[in-house]
Design an enzyme around this catalytic site. Structure first.
Site, PDB file in Angstrom:
ATOM      1  N   HIS A  18      10.117  72.067  48.658  1.00  0.00           N
ATOM      2  CA  HIS A  18       9.577  72.691  47.480  1.00  0.00           C
ATOM      3  C   HIS A  18      10.778  72.559  46.362  1.00  0.00           C
ATOM      4  O   HIS A  18      11.692  72.442  46.640  1.00  0.00           O
ATOM      5  CB  HIS A  18       9.282  74.025  47.650  1.00  0.00           C
ATOM      6  CG  HIS A  18       8.987  74.938  46.448  1.00  0.00           C
ATOM      7  ND1 HIS A  18       9.778  75.840  46.233  1.00  0.00           N
ATOM      8  CD2 HIS A  18       8.031  75.095  45.700  1.00  0.00           C
ATOM      9  CE1 HIS A  18       9.357  76.458  45.149  1.00  0.00           C
ATOM     10  NE2 HIS A  18       8.030  76.079  45.026  1.00  0.00           N
TER      11      HIS A  18
ATOM     12  N   LYS B  66      -0.008  69.066  40.351  1.00  0.00           N
ATOM     13  CA  LYS B  66       0.057  70.424  40.125  1.00  0.00           C
ATOM     14  C   LYS B  66      -1.401  70.839  39.638  1.00  0.00           C
ATOM     15  O   LYS B  66      -1.571  70.596  38.556  1.00  0.00           O
ATOM     16  CB  LYS B  66       1.343  70.946  39.234  1.00  0.00           C
ATOM     17  CG  LYS B  66       1.250  72.408  38.980  1.00  0.00           C
ATOM     18  CD  LYS B  66       1.221  73.560  40.106  1.00  0.00           C
ATOM     19  CE  LYS B  66       2.453  73.174  41.008  1.00  0.00           C
ATOM     20  NZ  LYS B  66       2.500  74.026  42.316  1.00  0.00           N
TER      21      LYS B  66
HETATM   22  O1  GKR Z   1       6.995  74.649  38.060  1.00  0.00           O
HETATM   23  O2  GKR Z   1       5.019  75.325  37.551  1.00  0.00           O
HETATM   24  C1  GKR Z   1       5.920  75.177  38.295  1.00  0.00           C
HETATM   25  C2  GKR Z   1       5.273  74.982  39.877  1.00  0.00           C
HETATM   26  O3  GKR Z   1       4.150  75.424  39.735  1.00  0.00           O
HETATM   27  C3  GKR Z   1       6.496  76.183  40.669  1.00  0.00           C
HETATM   28  O4  GKR Z   1       6.596  77.173  40.046  1.00  0.00           O
HETATM   29  C4  GKR Z   1       6.011  76.066  41.946  1.00  0.00           C
HETATM   30  O5  GKR Z   1       6.789  77.157  42.611  1.00  0.00           O
HETATM   31  O6  GKR Z   1       6.400  73.712  42.296  1.00  0.00           O
HETATM   32  C5  GKR Z   1       5.995  74.977  42.963  1.00  0.00           C
HETATM   33  C6  GKR Z   1       4.976  74.632  43.902  1.00  0.00           C
HETATM   34  O7  GKR Z   1       5.026  73.982  44.415  1.00  0.00           O
HETATM   35  O8  GKR Z   1       4.283  75.576  44.315  1.00  0.00           O
HETATM   36 MG    MG Z   2       3.503  74.284  46.046  1.00  0.00          MG
END
Ligand code: GKR
Ligand code: MG
Length: 417
Positions: free
Chosen positions: A312, A179
């Site tokens: 996702h 991420k």
């Molecule tokens: O959990 O911080 C998180 C992610 O950024 C999530 O909110 C996203 O929706 O995992 C997700 C993604 O792949 O964009």
């Molecule tokens: Mg994503």
């Protein structure tokens, strides 16, 4: 198979301080748990996104659900869509959650796993990818409910390699997603290079800055990481930006796929994405595409257009994970290991009997028992509810914890770099 009762239970589950483009995860993530009870006392259950808005929409939808047969799913989706005409995306979150619980109920009633109800399994196990996050110290939870910090702080390439190695040791993951969108792109490129170096060229790597980069930056990162990334996920947050990134990379002879769970989030986005070649991989999510049957339909559509499919995730527990596993089993065109936040959640928050769903060698075995393959643990559900009542959070908000722990003046911005 008449549904005579529908229960909606909001719960809070501990969540570690994970960073993303929107800020920092709060100490608790929220979920809504749906239970449908049939006239003969069988219970089907599902997990949905958390928050009061969805909770009240689910409560409102009870009027469409109670008295209806659990088989009547197409009509149910239609009446929910009519009820929420002003909020079509909300309607899909509501009907999707109810559909999963209804499939669990039907499966339990007739002794058949959900994968079979969806058309039958084409695989017996489903691969998942490690989902790495830049992270502050802490294991989630608050006050005297703080959890062990299994993975520690990770704010630089060495920390990310340590986190990846711990995830692999614990779960055997064979592909890795980072991420991004947290630090300037060059730092995140360095983290991907460090992972590539440490794990070797055989480990597929992905990065997802959630649209945190301009088109120009997306092209630059795509060029820099050519040959290293399996796919580049949502580098920028518009269809036009994704398309321009793809065009520029292809002009270099760089065919690295662009993946998304941001610019294609519903069936009506697919046409433009295909016409403009903006997206080569869709990350499906039954929680907002309208349920499990929608994902099998999406799989067929993606295959028709030569688009890859992955899944996702957001912070979740075992019921959502099992729903993903069943639909993955019944979707032939699932072309990548799926995301899951599951390892970030604490075992003590799990709400299914028997505890956590095992992930072994990066894969989950598709259950062969009826429904989703798990029953709700009512005591654990009640504890989740108590946690919800105790904590102050009512909708997901990554900005406030970011301001409290990192930068009091922090503002969400797309594209930041
Ligand atoms: O959990 O911080 C998180 C992610 O950024 C999530 O909110 C996203 O929706 O995992 C997700 C993604 O792949 O964009
Ligand atoms: Mg994503």
């Amino acid at each position: 198979m008449k549904i005579v009762e529908m229960r909606v239970t909001p719960i809070a589950i501990a969540d570690p301080p994970l960073l993303n483009v929107a800020g920092l995860h709060a100490p608790y993530a929220l979920r809504n748990v749906i239970e449908l009870v049939s006239e003969d006392g069988i219970v089907g259950a599902a997990e949905a996104h958390g928050g009061e808005r969805l909770r009240s929409a689910l409560e409102e939808a009870k009027a469409d659900v109670i008295g209806r047969s659990a088989w009547d799913l197409a009509r149910l989706a239609e009446v929910i869509e009519q009820r929420f005409t002003a909020a079509p995306r909300e309607a899909l979150r509501v009907s999707g959650a109810i559909e999963v619980a209804a499939l669990d109920l039907v499966g339990k009633a007739i002794g058949v796993p959900v994968a079979e109800l969806l058309g039958g399994r084409v695989r017996d196990e489903v691969p998942f990818s490690a989902y790495l996050f830049y992270k502050l110290a802490g294991g989630g939870g608050e006050g005297d409910d703080q959890r062990e910090d299994r993975y520690g702080e990770a704010l630089d390439p060495a920390g990310m390699v340590r986190q990846a190695q711990a995830f692999i040791a614990d779960y055997g993951f064979e592909s890795i997603k980072l991420k991004g969108g947290v630090f300037p792109p060059d730092q995140e490129i360095a983290a991907i290079r460090a992972l590539h170096e440490a794990l070797g060229p055989g480990t597929p790597l992905r990065i997802d800055p959630n649209g945190g980069w301009t088109t120009e930056t997306s092209i630059r990162v795509g060029r820099d990481l050519n040959g290293i990334l399996e796919y580049l996920e949502d580098p920028t947050n518009t269809m036009a930006g994704m398309s321009a990134t793809r065009g520029a990379l292809l002009a270099d002879g760089n065919a690295m796929p662009l993946a998304t769970n941001m610019v294609v989030t519903a069936f009506d986005h697919i046409h433009e994405a295909v016409l403009t070649d903006a997206v080569q991989v869709i990350l499906a999510d039954h929680h907002y595409w309208g349920g499990l049957r929608a994902i099998t339909q999406l799989g067929r559509l993606a295959q028709t257009h030569g688009i890859g499919l992955s899944m996702h995730s957001n912070s979740h527990l075992g019921l959502s994970l099992l729903a993903m596993v069943h639909v993955a089993a019944a979707t032939p065109h699932l072309t990548y290991a799926s995301d899951t936040h599951y390892p970030w959640q604490d075992a003590s928050d799990e709400i299914i009997e028997g505890g956590r769903v095992p992930i072994v060698d990066g894969k989950i075995a598709v259950p062969t028992c009826p429904g989703l393959g798990a029953n709700l643990d009512q005591d654990a559900l009640a504890r989740g509810r108590e946690r919800y009542d105790r904590c102050p959070y009512r909708e997901r908000d990554d900005r406030t914890p970011m301001r409290e722990r990192v930068d009091p003046n922090w503002e969400f911005k797309l594209a930041r770099w």
